[in-house]
Design a protein around this motif. Structure first.
Motif, PDB file in Angstrom:
ATOM      1  N   THR A 109       0.855  -1.186   0.000  1.00  0.00           N
ATOM      2  CA  THR A 109       0.000   0.000   0.000  1.00  0.00           C
ATOM      3  C   THR A 109       0.888   1.233   0.000  1.00  0.00           C
ATOM      4  O   THR A 109       2.099   1.139   0.228  1.00  0.00           O
ATOM      5  N   PRO A 116      -1.722   7.806  -4.413  1.00  0.00           N
ATOM      6  CA  PRO A 116      -2.849   6.866  -4.548  1.00  0.00           C
ATOM      7  C   PRO A 116      -2.433   5.452  -4.181  1.00  0.00           C
ATOM      8  O   PRO A 116      -1.241   5.119  -4.169  1.00  0.00           O
ATOM      9  N   GLU A 117      -3.404   4.627  -3.892  1.00  0.00           N
ATOM     10  CA  GLU A 117      -3.116   3.217  -3.664  1.00  0.00           C
ATOM     11  C   GLU A 117      -2.609   2.599  -4.969  1.00  0.00           C
ATOM     12  O   GLU A 117      -3.025   3.000  -6.055  1.00  0.00           O
ATOM     13  N   PRO A 118      -1.691   1.647  -4.886  1.00  0.00           N
ATOM     14  CA  PRO A 118      -1.017   1.177  -6.103  1.00  0.00           C
ATOM     15  C   PRO A 118      -1.901   0.353  -7.022  1.00  0.00           C
ATOM     16  O   PRO A 118      -2.746  -0.417  -6.566  1.00  0.00           O
ATOM     17  N   GLN A 119      -1.697   0.540  -8.308  1.00  0.00           N
ATOM     18  CA  GLN A 119      -2.227  -0.362  -9.311  1.00  0.00           C
ATOM     19  C   GLN A 119      -1.210  -1.482  -9.513  1.00  0.00           C
ATOM     20  O   GLN A 119      -0.039  -1.338  -9.136  1.00  0.00           O
ATOM     21  N   PRO A 120      -1.617  -2.609 -10.092  1.00  0.00           N
ATOM     22  CA  PRO A 120      -0.675  -3.729 -10.258  1.00  0.00           C
ATOM     23  C   PRO A 120       0.620  -3.339 -10.959  1.00  0.00           C
ATOM     24  O   PRO A 120       1.696  -3.830 -10.600  1.00  0.00           O
ATOM     25  N   ASP A 121       0.541  -2.439 -11.953  1.00  0.00           N
ATOM     26  CA  ASP A 121       1.742  -2.039 -12.686  1.00  0.00           C
ATOM     27  C   ASP A 121       2.745  -1.299 -11.805  1.00  0.00           C
ATOM     28  O   ASP A 121       3.938  -1.258 -12.115  1.00  0.00           O
ATOM     29  N   TYR A 122       2.264  -0.693 -10.724  1.00  0.00           N
ATOM     30  CA  TYR A 122       3.157   0.053  -9.845  1.00  0.00           C
ATOM     31  C   TYR A 122       4.096  -0.864  -9.069  1.00  0.00           C
ATOM     32  O   TYR A 122       5.117  -0.402  -8.547  1.00  0.00           O
ATOM     33  N   TYR A 203       8.825   5.262  -6.463  1.00  0.00           N
ATOM     34  CA  TYR A 203       8.061   4.027  -6.283  1.00  0.00           C
ATOM     35  C   TYR A 203       8.709   3.132  -5.223  1.00  0.00           C
ATOM     36  O   TYR A 203       8.016   2.373  -4.542  1.00  0.00           O
ATOM     37  N   TYR A 207       5.908   2.653  -2.621  1.00  0.00           N
ATOM     38  CA  TYR A 207       5.236   1.363  -2.766  1.00  0.00           C
ATOM     39  C   TYR A 207       6.111   0.151  -2.436  1.00  0.00           C
ATOM     40  O   TYR A 207       5.620  -0.972  -2.438  1.00  0.00           O
TER      41      TYR A 207
END
Length: 237
Positions: A109, A116-122, A203, A207
């Protein structure tokens, strides 16, 4: 009403027949075909690795035979050795740094406020991340670079499919290790100065993407052992 009922049964029969024809006796709801493709890729990757080792051994044998009696002068031999060193086909010894990149935990997270909360690509390593590290190391004066267990040469292409690295016919999964021989201080400074890596570090901090830089002391990079033929290049007329 009977006509409607007959129509429903006819449509159901058509759908059943279509499904049977498409599946050809297999379960079309499974990922078996994808698993078979993955197995094939891994098998080819292993085979390519074995061929690279065989090719490297044969190249060493050919060079030994050529050196035994090739009629060349010492100056010519020295020039050839210099060209081979620049081409990356010979071992390279010197001080080195290793950069390790890894995916973030799948349940990561945002660690810092305002993001923002991560998308899978992040959460996965991408091709541009690996390329950014390689480019920065060259910019920092690297004399030679090894990605995973393969030496890079001028025709090497660092490519990713999803979070899987495909390098010179072989497949790798994270964590990815990139080792470079050169001046450690200059290479680390080049990494710090790279805008692409500065973006990657956001990142890392937010993340949890993996990032580690270590000084390795004196190491020996292997020479490139694959083919040097250009299969797709065409001479300029």
């Amino acid at each position: 009403m009977r006509l409607l009922t007959m129509g429903v049964f006819a449509l159901a029969g058509l759908l059943f027949f279509t499904s049977f024809t498409t599946a050809k006796g297999t379960n079309i709801r499974t990922d078996a075909s994808l698993l078979k493709l993955s197995d094939l890729i891994q098998e080819r990757s292993q085979k390519n690795g074995e061929l690279d080792e065989t090719n490297g051994a044969l190249r060493d044998d050919v060079e030994s035979l050529a050196e035994a009696d090739d009629g060349s002068t010492q100056a010519q031999d020295d020039k050839l050795a210099g060209l081979e060193k620049s081409a990356g086909t010979q071992r390279l010894k010197g001080r080195a740094v290793t950069v390790t990149l890894n995916d973030a935990p799948p349940n990561a997270t945002a660690k810092l406020p305002g993001y923002p909360e991560p998308q899978p690509d992040y959460l996965v390593i991408h091709q541009q991340d690996l390329q950014a590290v390689v480019n920065a190391l060259w910019q920092g004066g690297a004399q030679g670079i090894k990605v995973m267990d393969q030496r890079l040469i001028s025709t090497s292409a660092v490519r990713c499919v999803g979070n899987t690295l495909i390098l010179q016919g072989r497949v790798y999964s994270p964590p990815y290790k990139i080792q470079a021989v050169g001046d450690p201080e200059k290479m680390q400074q080049a990494l710090a100065d790279s805008p692409a890596i500065q973006n990657y570090m956001v990142y890392v901090n937010v993340y949890g993407l993996g990032w580690k830089v270590t000084e390795d002391g004196t190491v020996t990079l292997p020479g490139y052992s694959g083919t040097v033929d250009l299969h797709y290049a065409k001479p300029v007329k």
